[in-house]
Write a protein that holds these residues in place. Sequence first.
Motif, mmCIF file in Angstrom:
data_model
loop_
_atom_site.group_PDB
_atom_site.id
_atom_site.type_symbol
_atom_site.label_atom_id
_atom_site.label_comp_id
_atom_site.label_asym_id
_atom_site.label_seq_id
_atom_site.Cartn_x
_atom_site.Cartn_y
_atom_site.Cartn_z
ATOM 1 N N UNK A 181 86.281 39.093 32.989
ATOM 2 C CA UNK A 181 86.705 38.981 31.586
ATOM 3 C C UNK A 181 86.883 37.523 31.190
ATOM 4 N N UNK A 182 87.412 36.707 32.096
ATOM 5 C CA UNK A 182 87.627 35.289 31.793
ATOM 6 C C UNK A 182 86.309 34.563 31.555
ATOM 7 N N UNK A 183 85.246 34.987 32.226
ATOM 8 C CA UNK A 183 83.949 34.342 32.040
ATOM 9 C C UNK A 183 83.385 34.572 30.648
ATOM 10 N N UNK A 184 83.909 35.569 29.948
ATOM 11 C CA UNK A 184 83.454 35.845 28.574
ATOM 12 C C UNK A 184 84.284 35.107 27.536
ATOM 13 N N UNK A 185 85.270 34.347 27.971
ATOM 14 C CA UNK A 185 86.150 33.635 27.040
ATOM 15 C C UNK A 185 85.358 32.519 26.373
ATOM 16 N N UNK A 186 85.122 32.653 25.084
ATOM 17 C CA UNK A 186 84.255 31.736 24.347
ATOM 18 C C UNK A 186 84.965 31.309 23.066
ATOM 19 N N UNK A 187 85.678 30.189 23.151
ATOM 20 C CA UNK A 187 86.450 29.660 22.021
ATOM 21 C C UNK A 187 85.949 28.240 21.749
ATOM 22 N N UNK A 188 85.215 28.017 20.673
ATOM 23 C CA UNK A 188 84.548 26.731 20.449
ATOM 24 C C UNK A 188 85.472 25.520 20.405
ATOM 25 N N UNK A 189 86.746 25.694 20.019
ATOM 26 C CA UNK A 189 87.614 24.511 19.942
ATOM 27 C C UNK A 189 88.356 24.246 21.253
ATOM 28 N N UNK A 190 88.015 24.973 22.318
ATOM 29 C CA UNK A 190 88.573 24.696 23.638
ATOM 30 C C UNK A 190 87.461 24.082 24.489
ATOM 31 N N UNK A 191 87.555 22.791 24.828
ATOM 32 C CA UNK A 191 86.466 22.125 25.561
ATOM 33 C C UNK A 191 86.117 22.807 26.874
ATOM 34 N N UNK A 192 87.102 23.331 27.589
ATOM 35 C CA UNK A 192 86.797 23.985 28.866
ATOM 36 C C UNK A 192 86.042 25.288 28.652
ATOM 37 N N UNK A 193 86.338 25.975 27.566
ATOM 38 C CA UNK A 193 85.591 27.192 27.251
ATOM 39 C C UNK A 193 84.127 26.859 26.978
ATOM 40 N N UNK A 194 83.910 25.788 26.219
ATOM 41 C CA UNK A 194 82.545 25.352 25.911
ATOM 42 C C UNK A 194 81.817 24.977 27.197
ATOM 43 N N UNK A 195 82.500 24.233 28.072
ATOM 44 C CA UNK A 195 81.881 23.820 29.331
ATOM 45 C C UNK A 195 81.581 25.024 30.221
ATOM 46 N N UNK A 196 82.502 25.984 30.246
ATOM 47 C CA UNK A 196 82.285 27.190 31.043
ATOM 48 C C UNK A 196 81.021 27.907 30.603
ATOM 49 N N UNK A 197 80.851 28.092 29.320
ATOM 50 C CA UNK A 197 79.661 28.804 28.830
ATOM 51 C C UNK A 197 78.391 28.023 29.124
ATOM 52 N N UNK A 198 78.491 26.688 29.091
ATOM 53 C CA UNK A 198 77.337 25.865 29.438
ATOM 54 C C UNK A 198 76.976 26.033 30.912
ATOM 55 N N UNK A 199 77.967 26.074 31.774
ATOM 56 C CA UNK A 199 77.709 26.272 33.203
ATOM 57 C C UNK A 199 77.059 27.628 33.458
ATOM 58 N N UNK A 200 77.515 28.641 32.748
ATOM 59 C CA UNK A 200 76.949 29.977 32.936
ATOM 60 C C UNK A 200 75.498 30.047 32.474
ATOM 61 N N UNK A 201 75.149 29.211 31.519
ATOM 62 C CA UNK A 201 73.769 29.204 31.028
ATOM 63 C C UNK A 201 72.830 28.399 31.916
ATOM 64 N N UNK A 202 73.359 27.455 32.688
ATOM 65 C CA UNK A 202 72.487 26.500 33.366
ATOM 66 C C UNK A 202 72.501 26.582 34.888
ATOM 67 N N UNK A 203 73.526 27.170 35.492
ATOM 68 C CA UNK A 203 73.613 27.209 36.948
ATOM 69 C C UNK A 203 73.128 28.546 37.499
ATOM 70 N N UNK A 204 72.771 28.535 38.771
ATOM 71 C CA UNK A 204 72.506 29.799 39.458
ATOM 72 C C UNK A 204 73.842 30.481 39.750
ATOM 73 N N UNK A 205 73.786 31.745 40.128
ATOM 74 C CA UNK A 205 75.016 32.471 40.445
ATOM 75 C C UNK A 205 75.760 31.807 41.605
#
Length: 386
Positions: free
Chosen positions: A330-354
């Motif tokens: 559930x935490x991996x789905x946390x997507x809040x644009x004004x939270x820098x760590x949330x933005x970075x998390x979503x970027x990591x999920x888009x660019x890294x392997x599992x």
Amino acid sequence: MSGVAVHFGAGNIGRGFVGLILHRAGYQVVFADVVDQLIDTLNRTPSYQVKEVGLDSSEERVDGYRAINSRGDEPAVIDEIASADVVTTAVGPTVLRFVAPVIAAGLRKRPGGADRLAVMACENAINATDVLAEHIRSQVPDAEWPAVAARAVFANTAVDRIVPAQSAEEGLDVTVETYFEWAIERPPFGGDEPSIPDATWVDDLAPYIERKLFTVNTGHATTAYHGFARGIRKLSDALADDVVRAAVEGVLGETKQLLVAKHDFSDEAQQAYVDKILQRFANPYLPDTVDRVGRQPLRKLSRSERLIGPAAELAERGIRPRHLVATVEAALSFDVPDDPESVELQQLLRTLTAEEATERITGLKPADPLYADVLAVLERRVGRGA
């Protein structure tokens, strides 16, 4: 008047919790912060109100404080530390390294015959004062360290009070829950603890730190991440949702199992603590949101933090923590644009392997018993972000 307490972090927690308790203890509180507007407002405002809300609401006035911009007037902060009785922080664990140099400078300037300075980091992290002490140590030449260290007492603490985001209209006033706990380890003081009547002095802090982190912080984050996934904004509304409530109770059942086994809390005592925590989260008078509580997901998903930490320990004991793993997802789905760590998390999920994401986000290695379960979660998430 008990003396002077320099407190780093004049935000809501600093004013509504640590600063309030130090004020009650009779200290003149000197707030140190880097936010110009906040320091200016404190210096031109003689007092503020702390509003405790719940079944027994009350208000308390805090006055007699001073405020210094620790970035713009560092020498003044150093002078205060050189003669203070207590130094505390509520700046966030990752900011401790930035306040360490000025504390080190204050200790170096402190007269050799002065009473020892009580240094206590009041952060949501395990043994945060030890971390702060290491950062301070790195600022002092080796030859000087024994003399400087003799001028301070470094004591770990465990702090617990819900302080939600505040309306801009409140100004310096802070709304908090009625409950609080500030546990401080007693042994470093050798029987000469500072006078803080509202503190709880304990001989072994470790059980208190982990009980709080793995119940309050783990439960808080679980409520936020599952509430966010359900599209619920207010934290108390999230806990009122049957699906979220079941997830939170499942997670706290798992952490209870760990805490009872590890620290010899009785099952009944820990369940009573869990029940109290759930009652606090459900407080409708606290205007807290899942966005605020869930912010900084990368820190909260790290190896020793509130989700992976207890889950990994349970896995090492041969227990599969399925509710905690579901909360990680559930935490991996946390997507809040004004939270820098949330933005970075979503970027990591888009660019890294599992595999890369599992190690980068959670710190788990293939040899860890929890690794396979978390890797399976990441395999469902990578490549698409939230």
